[in-house]
Design a protein around this motif. Structure first.
Motif, short mmCIF file in Angstrom:
data_model
loop_
_atom_site.label_atom_id
_atom_site.label_comp_id
_atom_site.label_asym_id
_atom_site.label_seq_id
_atom_site.Cartn_x
_atom_site.Cartn_y
_atom_site.Cartn_z
N GLN A 166 45.72 30.53 -12.26
CA GLN A 166 45.81 31.35 -11.03
C GLN A 166 47.20 31.26 -10.42
O GLN A 166 47.74 30.16 -10.23
CB GLN A 166 44.78 30.90 -9.99
N ILE A 167 47.75 32.42 -10.08
CA ILE A 167 49.09 32.49 -9.49
C ILE A 167 49.04 33.13 -8.11
O ILE A 167 48.41 34.18 -7.92
CB ILE A 167 50.05 33.29 -10.40
N ALA A 214 44.28 33.98 -19.69
CA ALA A 214 44.40 35.00 -18.63
C ALA A 214 45.08 34.40 -17.41
O ALA A 214 45.04 33.19 -17.19
CB ALA A 214 43.02 35.54 -18.25
N ILE A 215 45.69 35.32 -16.65
CA ILE A 215 46.29 34.94 -15.36
C ILE A 215 45.57 35.72 -14.29
O ILE A 215 45.40 36.94 -14.41
CB ILE A 215 47.79 35.32 -15.34
N TRP A 216 45.13 35.02 -13.26
CA TRP A 216 44.59 35.71 -12.06
C TRP A 216 45.71 35.74 -11.04
O TRP A 216 46.20 34.71 -10.62
CB TRP A 216 43.35 34.99 -11.55
N LEU A 217 46.09 36.97 -10.67
CA LEU A 217 47.13 37.17 -9.66
C LEU A 217 46.48 37.47 -8.32
O LEU A 217 45.72 38.45 -8.22
CB LEU A 217 47.99 38.39 -10.00
N VAL A 240 43.37 41.09 -11.82
CA VAL A 240 43.85 41.38 -10.47
C VAL A 240 42.74 41.18 -9.44
O VAL A 240 41.56 41.17 -9.77
CB VAL A 240 44.48 42.80 -10.37
N ASP A 241 43.16 41.03 -8.20
CA ASP A 241 42.24 40.69 -7.11
C ASP A 241 41.80 41.97 -6.40
O ASP A 241 42.65 42.78 -6.02
CB ASP A 241 43.03 39.79 -6.12
N LEU A 242 40.50 42.16 -6.23
CA LEU A 242 40.01 43.32 -5.49
C LEU A 242 39.52 42.85 -4.12
O LEU A 242 38.62 42.02 -4.05
CB LEU A 242 38.85 43.99 -6.23
N VAL A 243 40.12 43.38 -3.08
CA VAL A 243 39.74 42.97 -1.72
C VAL A 243 39.03 44.16 -1.09
O VAL A 243 39.66 45.01 -0.45
CB VAL A 243 40.97 42.54 -0.91
N PHE A 244 37.73 44.24 -1.29
CA PHE A 244 36.98 45.45 -0.95
C PHE A 244 36.06 45.29 0.25
O PHE A 244 35.36 46.23 0.62
CB PHE A 244 36.16 45.91 -2.16
#
Ligand code: GLC
Length: 571
Positions: free
Chosen positions: A40-41, A74-77, A124-128
């Motif tokens: 995670q980054i 994988a990388i989570w940004l 990628v991060d979903l901020v929903f």
């Protein structure tokens, strides 16, 4: 075989495929996101390539070989979208644009391509649940009660006594419209109205946009809050006494799964992507509806082990309790049991948590041994390990002196809450220093040069003052470093069927000093034992007889466990 026997056999096989973890998740059926850890980054704090003081996407691309050396798939940004940065990007003003602080769309495309060349996917991060109050949708929504986006957010004439997650009321008065809007998090993060199909469609379109750009999946933010309970819609009840936290009123309420099933159909179905939801308050017994072959997501972050110091969802820092090892172990064992038929994301840190060596071990513990001990658990439970930037170097909390030194909005909210409850500045600061999210957000320490090699400018948050002794460059050269221990553990886990797929069983659950468990697959067995104290502890039995030591945070072996010792044995 006659027709009847054939049909019976087919039914048995179909049922087995649903219930048997070995059929669904046997080594031969593993998906890419089960085989390797995720890194995670927090891009803002990773590497600045422009001298702005803020990390950027090119910084991530530049360090891909380093990330690859940890064996990750994988990388989570965390968010890099256009944002006023009130909550460091979790307040989004445009779901499909890159914030110029982080670079350009071309930078994102380059990152995806370079990562792909190294067999690494970008999550990628979903901020929903909410947007920024600067999002054009909100600007239009607040302008009147009858504009086309009037019901894209949650507006009411009356407010309740609900407390927002970052402190203060969960409602904000809007002069322009003459109504209150709901914000589960900061005032600048108004909740979107998921009851409106046009809102849901706009969000699905944004998610699909990132898949078209090459994203390999999603971490889905704060998803448990999207459905406000039906009773809430017909009135706005005050919370019961003492529980006026918005979390207790709206998290994971009836009907949420209908929204999520639609989300899955519109975005995830039929694609080889990884989905991990942030789902504080989903209970173990609910997991089958949420994750796995019959659920919505591949897996989800629940909070039982990281919030163990808070009771009943009351995440008020100055209400925290000391952690009992047996309770901590139980949360991990319960999650392992609940995800036997699905999958678990193993994590101790992320951008919202203090550094784990300061949380799970006595303050007198040797931090390097502690970091390796936690890593041993991170890589040997069943699930995908999530490494948070800096964790692999054994980072410790960075205690800033004054509340004014903190950037994190929740730290300020918690500080104000503590002061309002009568704590002195010194007492309130003790909790901020222990739990602040800024502990995880100080810049990445690459070397011993100015600003730890993070930026040539002024870092947006101070660099931890231990950077001269704790950084990538030093740890690369030290065979015994936390970093190199992570690499060994990752290589071990990635090549071990037992560690990837084997069954988990805890031994001696009531022991308050040791955490011991086995992983088994066929005739193969691995035992992991960790001493959570700072003294020697006798083993409860001759558990390692007939087994060989595979790895540990002490070089030699004894028939007892030394302070903060962690060992892995195998047959
Ligand atoms: C999630 C994020 C956190 C953010 C919050 C509001 O919990 O992890 O960083 O502040 O949602 O979006």
């Amino acid at each position: 075989m006659n027709r009847r026997e054939f049909i019976k056999g087919a039914i048995v096989l179909t049922v087995a495929a649903y219930v048997s973890p070995t059929i669904v998740f046997g080594a031969e059926n593993l998906r890419w996101w089960q085989k390797k850890p995720v890194y995670q980054i927090y891009p803002k704090s990773f590497l600045d390539t422009t001298g702005s003081g803020t990390g950027d996407l090119r910084g991530v691309t530049r360090k891909l070989d380093y990330i690859k050396s940890l064996g990750v798939g994988a990388i989570w940004l965390t968010p890099f979208y256009e944002s006023p940065m009130i909550d460091n990007g979790y307040d989004i003003a445009n779901y499909t644009a890159i914030d110029p602080r982080f670079g350009t769309m071309a930078d994102f495309e380059e990152l995806v391509a370079e990562a792909k060349a190294r067999d690494i996917k970008i999550i990628v991060d979903l901020v929903f649940n909410h947007s920024s109050d600067k999002h054009p949708w909100f600007i239009e929504s607040k302008s009147s009660r009858d504009n086309p986006k009037a019901d894209w957010y949650i507006w009411r004439d009356e407010k309740t006594n609900w407390r927002g997650i970052f402190g203060g009321s969960a409602w904000q008065w809007c002069e322009e419209r003459g109504q209150y809007y709901l914000h589960t998090f900061a005032t600048a993060q108004p909740d979107l109205n998921w009851e409106n199909p046009a809102v849901r469609q706009a969000l699905y379109d944004a998610a699909n946009f990132w898949l078209d750009k090459g994203a390999g999946g999603f971490r889905i933010d704060a998803i448990v809050y999207i459905k406000k309970p039906a009773k809430f819609l017909d009135g706005t009840p005050d919370a019961p006494d003492g529980t006026c936290a918005v979390h207790n009123m709206i998290a994971n309420t009836d009907g949420i799964l209908d929204f999520l099933r639609e989300f899955k159909r519109e975005v995830f179905d039929g694609k080889d992507i990884f989905t991990v939801a942030e789902a504080n308050s989903v209970k173990p017994e609910e997991l089958p509806a949420w994750v796995g072959s019959r659920g919505i997501f591949n897996t989800l972050f629940e909070f039982s082990h990281v919030n163990i110091m808070f009771k009943n969802g009351d995440e008020v820092w100055h209400h925290s309790h000391p952690i009992r090892l047996s309770e901590f172990k139980k949360t991990l064992s319960d999650s392992q049991a609940a995800t036997r038929d699905s999958w678990y994301p193993i994590y101790f840190e992320n951008h919202d948590r203090a550094r784990s060596v300061n949380i799970y071990f006595p303050s007198s513990a040797d931090k390097k041994l502690a970091a390796k001990a936690l890593a041993t658990i991170l890589f040997t439970l069943r699930g995908t390990p999530f490494i948070y930037q800096g964790e692999e170097l054994g980072y410790e909390n960075a205690a800033f002196k004054s509340i004014d030194d903190y950037d994190d909005i929740s730290s300020r909210g918690q500080y104000n809450l503590a002061r309002a409850d009568g704590l002195s500045d010194k007492e309130a600061m003790r909790f901020v220093q222990k739990f602040s999210r800024d502990n995880a957000r100080t810049p990445m320490q690459w070397d011993s040069s100015k600003n730890a090699g993070f930026t040539s400018g002024k870092p947006w948050l101070p660099v931890h003052d231990d950077f001269k002794t704790c950084n990538v460059s030093i740890e690369e050269r030290d065979g015994d470093s936390v970093l190199n221990f992570y690499r060994r553990l990752s290589a071990l886990r990635n090549s071990s069927d037992v560690l990837i797929s084997g069954d988990y069983a805890e031994l001696y659950p009531n022991n308050e000093e040791l955490y011991i468990y086995t992983r088994t697959l066929g005739g193969k067995k691995i035992i992991v034992a960790v001493n959570f104290t700072t003294h020697d502890v006798k083993l409860p039995a001759k558990i390692f007889d007939g087994m060989k030591k595979i790895l540990g945070n002490y070089a030699d072996e004894k028939n007892y466990l030394r302070a903060t010792e962690a060992v892995i044995y195998g047959n």
